[in-house]
Design a protein around this motif. Sequence first.
Motif, PDB file in Angstrom:
ATOM      1  N   ALA A 190     -66.921  82.188  84.663  1.00  0.00           N
ATOM      2  CA  ALA A 190     -66.574  83.441  85.329  1.00  0.00           C
ATOM      3  C   ALA A 190     -66.559  84.648  84.403  1.00  0.00           C
ATOM      4  N   GLY A 191     -66.118  84.469  83.158  1.00  0.00           N
ATOM      5  CA  GLY A 191     -66.010  85.617  82.254  1.00  0.00           C
ATOM      6  C   GLY A 191     -67.121  85.718  81.231  1.00  0.00           C
ATOM      7  N   TRP A 192     -68.222  84.970  81.399  1.00  0.00           N
ATOM      8  CA  TRP A 192     -69.263  84.876  80.373  1.00  0.00           C
ATOM      9  C   TRP A 192     -69.920  86.226  80.090  1.00  0.00           C
ATOM     10  N   VAL A 193     -70.022  86.541  78.790  1.00  0.00           N
ATOM     11  CA  VAL A 193     -70.725  87.737  78.325  1.00  0.00           C
ATOM     12  C   VAL A 193     -71.816  87.282  77.367  1.00  0.00           C
ATOM     13  N   ASP A 194     -73.070  87.520  77.722  1.00  0.00           N
ATOM     14  CA  ASP A 194     -74.197  87.128  76.877  1.00  0.00           C
ATOM     15  C   ASP A 194     -74.366  88.155  75.762  1.00  0.00           C
ATOM     16  N   LEU A 195     -74.219  87.705  74.516  1.00  0.00           N
ATOM     17  CA  LEU A 195     -74.352  88.582  73.355  1.00  0.00           C
ATOM     18  C   LEU A 195     -75.323  87.976  72.351  1.00  0.00           C
ATOM     19  N   ARG A 196     -76.360  87.369  72.873  1.00  0.00           N
ATOM     20  CA  ARG A 196     -77.310  86.627  72.041  1.00  0.00           C
ATOM     21  C   ARG A 196     -77.854  87.505  70.912  1.00  0.00           C
ATOM     22  N   GLY A 197     -77.580  87.077  69.673  1.00  0.00           N
ATOM     23  CA  GLY A 197     -78.114  87.756  68.511  1.00  0.00           C
ATOM     24  C   GLY A 197     -77.340  88.977  68.056  1.00  0.00           C
ATOM     25  N   HIS A 198     -76.243  89.333  68.724  1.00  0.00           N
ATOM     26  CA  HIS A 198     -75.510  90.556  68.380  1.00  0.00           C
ATOM     27  C   HIS A 198     -74.823  90.479  67.014  1.00  0.00           C
ATOM     28  N   VAL A 199     -74.402  89.272  66.608  1.00  0.00           N
ATOM     29  CA  VAL A 199     -73.709  89.096  65.331  1.00  0.00           C
ATOM     30  C   VAL A 199     -74.362  87.933  64.589  1.00  0.00           C
ATOM     31  N   SER A 200     -74.612  88.098  63.309  1.00  0.00           N
ATOM     32  CA  SER A 200     -75.300  87.067  62.525  1.00  0.00           C
ATOM     33  C   SER A 200     -74.374  85.899  62.206  1.00  0.00           C
ATOM     34  N   GLY A 201     -74.990  84.769  61.872  1.00  0.00           N
ATOM     35  CA  GLY A 201     -74.218  83.604  61.490  1.00  0.00           C
ATOM     36  C   GLY A 201     -73.377  83.852  60.250  1.00  0.00           C
ATOM     37  N   THR A 202     -73.916  84.593  59.296  1.00  0.00           N
ATOM     38  CA  THR A 202     -73.175  84.907  58.074  1.00  0.00           C
ATOM     39  C   THR A 202     -71.908  85.688  58.402  1.00  0.00           C
ATOM     40  N   GLU A 203     -72.020  86.665  59.303  1.00  0.00           N
ATOM     41  CA  GLU A 203     -70.857  87.451  59.706  1.00  0.00           C
ATOM     42  C   GLU A 203     -69.829  86.584  60.436  1.00  0.00           C
ATOM     43  N   LEU A 204     -70.303  85.697  61.304  1.00  0.00           N
ATOM     44  CA  LEU A 204     -69.392  84.846  62.065  1.00  0.00           C
ATOM     45  C   LEU A 204     -68.600  83.926  61.145  1.00  0.00           C
ATOM     46  N   ARG A 205     -69.262  83.351  60.162  1.00  0.00           N
ATOM     47  CA  ARG A 205     -68.556  82.486  59.206  1.00  0.00           C
ATOM     48  C   ARG A 205     -67.451  83.257  58.496  1.00  0.00           C
ATOM     49  N   ALA A 206     -67.754  84.492  58.119  1.00  0.00           N
ATOM     50  CA  ALA A 206     -66.787  85.321  57.402  1.00  0.00           C
ATOM     51  C   ALA A 206     -65.609  85.717  58.281  1.00  0.00           C
ATOM     52  N   LEU A 207     -65.761  85.662  59.600  1.00  0.00           N
ATOM     53  CA  LEU A 207     -64.703  86.048  60.526  1.00  0.00           C
ATOM     54  C   LEU A 207     -63.833  84.872  60.961  1.00  0.00           C
ATOM     55  N   CYS A 208     -64.114  83.684  60.442  1.00  0.00           N
ATOM     56  CA  CYS A 208     -63.295  82.517  60.748  1.00  0.00           C
ATOM     57  C   CYS A 208     -62.019  82.533  59.912  1.00  0.00           C
ATOM     58  N   VAL A 209     -60.971  81.896  60.425  1.00  0.00           N
ATOM     59  CA  VAL A 209     -59.722  81.787  59.673  1.00  0.00           C
ATOM     60  C   VAL A 209     -59.973  81.044  58.364  1.00  0.00           C
ATOM     61  N   LYS A 210     -60.764  79.965  58.440  1.00  0.00           N
ATOM     62  CA  LYS A 210     -61.186  79.229  57.247  1.00  0.00           C
ATOM     63  C   LYS A 210     -62.680  79.483  57.064  1.00  0.00           C
ATOM     64  N   THR A 211     -62.999  80.387  56.159  1.00  0.00           N
ATOM     65  CA  THR A 211     -64.380  80.867  56.043  1.00  0.00           C
ATOM     66  C   THR A 211     -65.363  79.810  55.549  1.00  0.00           C
ATOM     67  N   LYS A 212     -64.864  78.759  54.888  1.00  0.00           N
ATOM     68  CA  LYS A 212     -65.762  77.729  54.361  1.00  0.00           C
ATOM     69  C   LYS A 212     -65.781  76.478  55.229  1.00  0.00           C
ATOM     70  N   SER A 213     -65.171  76.531  56.387  1.00  0.00           N
ATOM     71  CA  SER A 213     -65.126  75.381  57.281  1.00  0.00           C
ATOM     72  C   SER A 213     -66.526  74.999  57.755  1.00  0.00           C
ATOM     73  N   GLN A 214     -66.764  73.707  57.894  1.00  0.00           N
ATOM     74  CA  GLN A 214     -68.020  73.192  58.434  1.00  0.00           C
ATOM     75  C   GLN A 214     -67.808  72.533  59.801  1.00  0.00           C
ATOM     76  N   ASN A 215     -66.633  72.696  60.371  1.00  0.00           N
ATOM     77  CA  ASN A 215     -66.320  72.054  61.648  1.00  0.00           C
ATOM     78  C   ASN A 215     -67.108  72.672  62.797  1.00  0.00           C
ATOM     79  N   ALA A 216     -67.365  71.862  63.825  1.00  0.00           N
ATOM     80  CA  ALA A 216     -68.053  72.375  65.014  1.00  0.00           C
ATOM     81  C   ALA A 216     -67.174  73.349  65.781  1.00  0.00           C
TER      82      ALA A 216
END
Length: 325
Positions: free
Chosen positions: A122-148
């Motif tokens: 119901a609330g899906w927002v398609d943002l395909r490609g808006h933010v890079s993988g490198t940026e997303l990793r840096a925005l995680c609480v644990k930036t070096k996590s490899q978890n799914a």
Amino acid sequence: MTAWLMYLGESAKRVGQGYDDHPSSHYSWDDKVPNRERIQVGDTIVLWNGKALLGLSVIEDIAVGAGKKTITRCPKCGTAGPGRRKKDPLPFRCWNKPCKHAFADPVIEIVDVKTYRSRHEAGWVDLRGHVSGTELRALCVKTKSQNAVRELRWDEFRSRVETGKNATSLKIVEKARSVITHGFSERMARVRKGQAAFRASLLDHFGEVCAFTGPMPAAVLDAAHLYSYADQAKHHESGGLLLRKDVHRLFDLGEIAIDPKTLTLDVAPNTRAFPAYDTLHGQAVAVSLDKKHQEWIAEHWNMHRAPSQAFIPGQSAGAQVAVDV
């Protein structure tokens, strides 16, 4: 509320195991996945493919079940999920640093698992490609996590999406979360039912006409709600327009809005950078609208434009479009 970055790539989340996932509607995991039981209804789910952002939504429901899972292990130390290698002679290597054993075939183990499956359509927002993988990793609480499944710093992520490159408002996500957390997740799920009939009624009323771009083949026309369907229990009469698929998405995101005073299109500055959409700015709506349409349009405008531009329903609209009364 917690926000989760969840991996949905071409390869399985774990070696030897695939999942029944669809980015815009549902996502699956099991009790072998770290953070599995921390995920709650009302949390934000942010999906990526390992390279870039796909989109996000709010979890409406989590179905719990049972199943089987195939686990691959290192034959030397027993560590699960050895990595595949593309160029080395042996196809697998254990990722456990003390081991690092390379081998041809892993040990296969089939185990019973508790399964989880989110529903978030119901609330899906398609943002395909808006933010890079490198940026997303840096925005995680644990930036070096490899978890799914990784916890995301929501406030910083939202700021990046709403103010950075390809800036997009996430007000619709906040609205969906508000509805869900106040106990209306079942109501949200029901809104999708009857979508086909809603589209058929719009085709009968307007014909094969995109309200923004004019006559179009029916195959490219979506039934677009003028209101946030997350906050409503039915398809309202005079609550929708037919929109070409690309402009429908931009309308949902607030990149295109209808000025309720003039009933002309207002295209956000970053979207006007593309000539195909810049030509729409200031154009009159291509269909006739009744007073109820205008009320819904005013709500959409107030949600996606600055408070200083807020419009009070009942103000007169311009004469640039025919209005049915």
